[in-house]
Motif scaffolding. Structure first.
Motif, mmCIF file in Angstrom:
data_model
loop_
_atom_site.group_PDB
_atom_site.id
_atom_site.type_symbol
_atom_site.label_atom_id
_atom_site.label_comp_id
_atom_site.label_asym_id
_atom_site.label_seq_id
_atom_site.Cartn_x
_atom_site.Cartn_y
_atom_site.Cartn_z
ATOM 1 N N SER A 71 0.827 -1.217 0.000
ATOM 2 C CA SER A 71 0.000 0.000 0.000
ATOM 3 C C SER A 71 0.858 1.263 0.000
ATOM 4 O O SER A 71 0.584 2.221 -0.727
ATOM 5 N N PHE A 72 1.871 1.284 0.844
ATOM 6 C CA PHE A 72 2.732 2.468 0.960
ATOM 7 C C PHE A 72 3.443 2.711 -0.379
ATOM 8 O O PHE A 72 3.442 3.820 -0.924
ATOM 9 N N GLY A 73 4.027 1.638 -0.909
ATOM 10 C CA GLY A 73 4.735 1.759 -2.194
ATOM 11 C C GLY A 73 3.792 2.255 -3.286
ATOM 12 O O GLY A 73 4.138 3.140 -4.076
ATOM 13 N N ASN A 74 2.581 1.716 -3.290
ATOM 14 C CA ASN A 74 1.616 2.107 -4.316
ATOM 15 C C ASN A 74 1.182 3.566 -4.131
ATOM 16 O O ASN A 74 1.017 4.303 -5.105
ATOM 17 N N ALA A 75 1.009 3.983 -2.873
ATOM 18 C CA ALA A 75 0.616 5.385 -2.624
ATOM 19 C C ALA A 75 1.683 6.335 -3.176
ATOM 20 O O ALA A 75 1.360 7.348 -3.814
ATOM 21 N N LEU A 76 2.945 5.997 -2.974
ATOM 22 C CA LEU A 76 4.028 6.853 -3.477
ATOM 23 C C LEU A 76 4.015 6.893 -5.007
ATOM 24 O O LEU A 76 4.139 7.954 -5.629
ATOM 25 N N TYR A 77 3.789 5.714 -5.590
ATOM 26 C CA TYR A 77 3.729 5.595 -7.050
ATOM 27 C C TYR A 77 2.570 6.449 -7.601
ATOM 28 O O TYR A 77 2.724 7.171 -8.598
ATOM 29 N N LEU A 78 1.417 6.381 -6.929
ATOM 30 C CA LEU A 78 0.234 7.111 -7.392
ATOM 31 C C LEU A 78 0.381 8.621 -7.187
ATOM 32 O O LEU A 78 -0.163 9.414 -7.957
ATOM 33 N N ASN A 117 16.839 11.345 6.350
ATOM 34 C CA ASN A 117 16.192 10.310 7.152
ATOM 35 C C ASN A 117 15.044 9.643 6.395
ATOM 36 O O ASN A 117 14.757 8.463 6.611
ATOM 37 N N TRP A 118 14.348 10.396 5.563
ATOM 38 C CA TRP A 118 13.115 9.885 4.945
ATOM 39 C C TRP A 118 13.305 9.341 3.540
ATOM 40 O O TRP A 118 12.554 8.457 3.105
ATOM 41 N N TRP A 119 14.276 9.866 2.826
ATOM 42 C CA TRP A 119 14.473 9.456 1.442
ATOM 43 C C TRP A 119 14.689 7.940 1.344
ATOM 44 O O TRP A 119 14.004 7.265 0.557
ATOM 45 N N PRO A 120 15.570 7.346 2.176
ATOM 46 C CA PRO A 120 15.766 5.886 2.085
ATOM 47 C C PRO A 120 14.501 5.103 2.438
ATOM 48 O O PRO A 120 14.290 4.004 1.919
ATOM 49 N N ILE A 121 13.665 5.675 3.298
ATOM 50 C CA ILE A 121 12.426 4.986 3.696
ATOM 51 C C ILE A 121 11.469 4.938 2.508
ATOM 52 O O ILE A 121 10.880 3.894 2.193
ATOM 53 N N MET A 122 11.322 6.078 1.842
ATOM 54 C CA MET A 122 10.422 6.140 0.677
ATOM 55 C C MET A 122 10.928 5.187 -0.410
ATOM 56 O O MET A 122 10.156 4.451 -1.020
#
Ligand code: PMP
Length: 368
Positions: free
Chosen positions: A38-45, A228-233
């Protein structure tokens, strides 16, 4: 829907039942494969909703102010010059944020109900060596809409990074981040994005990422540092769990649902629906004899409207009477005139029926 009254304030707004359903599901572990997807898809969308296919999306727990803060702290180093183009309440907030990171800030403030014109911005950018320019796309205190395309163009002309405060515009007003050359487009979940409050959202262009990578000093804010956040995304988009701060699992799943619903409608159709309903609402207000803050149709926002009360009307009482008719609207926000006008949000899943109900409630309340 959870509220019995129609929520027509400029955020939070009415949410789609499927979004609320996603929020109400049992919370998954942030490392659960279903959540990772879901998280990966939200970023993609998000890239499709922002119309920025090569940008880097960020989703963090927080409100719109955090998104403003995050964009500022990653791009500003002490001594950098920043131009704030303001058409109401939120411009001053951006100036205050930028100053916290040591920026030398110049504010261009529009007259009430007006915008700073692209010509004036062009002239200001010619006079000094700015690194960053921020502007409020729709200022929620005045319902004034700025020309985002012109700002993006000027940012490139003068080699200045543009930050668009789209808290009251993204996914409602037309924004073509990549085509218009906008560097960071920020928003929050509770307005046209259509998810309850709690998510700070943005997409950063490759030009913004490059500027951040070329910093000489560390980012002056620990929580907001893109390092801090870039690697998480990246990890979640590549199908792997990763941890910096616990992600707001349910809100992110609700975001995925809302983004999917938006793209089912199509962004062009969505922009057009907002334009059409907003034009109708403004016409209904002016037909009732109410004056609105923006001085012309060309700079009137499509996500909210800010009409002045007619003379002799007590604002608090009027809002209470609209409420008795089943519709929740908001009072004024801009210091000097806050008791002279009200605000009605019309964004996200807003429908013709919602507009008709609201116009009727206002008419009845005025009659009383
Ligand atoms: N910018 C604009 C244009 C806004 O409308 C708002 C919220 N009304 C903000 C920033 C701040 O967002 P938040 O209240 O979610 O911190």
């Amino acid at each position: 829907m959870s509220t019995s009254k129609l929520l027509m304030i400029p955020g939070p707004i009415e949410f789609h039942p499927k979004v609320i359903e996603a929020l109400g599901k049992p919370t998954l572990s942030h490392t659960d494969p279903a959540f990772i997807e879901s998280f990966g898809n939200a970023l993609y969308l998000m890239r499709q909703v922002w119309l920025e296919p090569t940008g880097q999306p960020f989703v963090v727990a927080g409100s719109g102010t955090l998104a403003m803060d995050m964009a500022a702290c990653n791009l500003i180093e002490a001594g950098d010059k920043a131009l704030v183009v303001s058409s109401g309440y939120f411009g001053q907030r951006y100036a205050d944020i930028l100053k916290r990171y040591g920026a030398e800030v110049t504010i261009l403030e529009a007259e009430l109900g007006e915008v700073v014109t692209p010509e004036e911005v062009d002239a200001a950018l010619s006079k000094d060596n700015y690194k960053v320019m921020t502007f409020t796309h729709v200022d929620t205190s005045t319902a004034v809409l700025m020309d985002a395309q012109a700002m993006g163009f000027l940012g490139h002309k003068h080699n200045v990074l543009t930050i668009l405060d789209g808290v009251c515009s993204v996914a409602g007003e037309e924004i073509r981040q990549s085509e218009w050359g906008l560097d960071v487009v920020i928003t929050a979940s509770q307005k046209a994005i259509g998810v309850p409050p709690g998510l700070a959202l943005m997409v950063a262009s490759q030009r913004a990422i490059k500027a951040w990578n070329s910093r000489k000093t560390p980012v002056g804010n620990y929580y907001c540092d893109w390092s801090n956040w870039w690697p998480i995304m990246q990890a979640y988009e590549n199908g792997n769990p990763s941890y910096f701060g616990t992600p707001p699992v349910n809100l992110i799943q609700a975001l995925e649902v809302s983004l999917e619903l938006m793209l089912e409608e199509g962004m062009n159709a969505r922009f057009e629906r907002h334009r059409k309903l907003a034009a109708e609402f403004r016409k209904a207000m002016t037909d009732m004899g109410l004056k609105i803050i923006p001085k012309s149709e060309a700079i009137a926002a499509n996500t909210l409207t800010a009409p002045y009360y007619p003379e002799g009307i007590n604002g608090g009482e009027f809002i209470g009477k609209v409420n008795q008719e089943g519709v929740v609207i908001a009072g004024g926000l801009l210091g000097a005139i806050r008791n002279q006008y009200f605000r009605v949000g019309h964004m996200g899943i807003v429908s013709q029926e919602d507009i008709d109900t609201t116009v009727k409630a206002i008419k009845v309340a005025l009659g009383k």
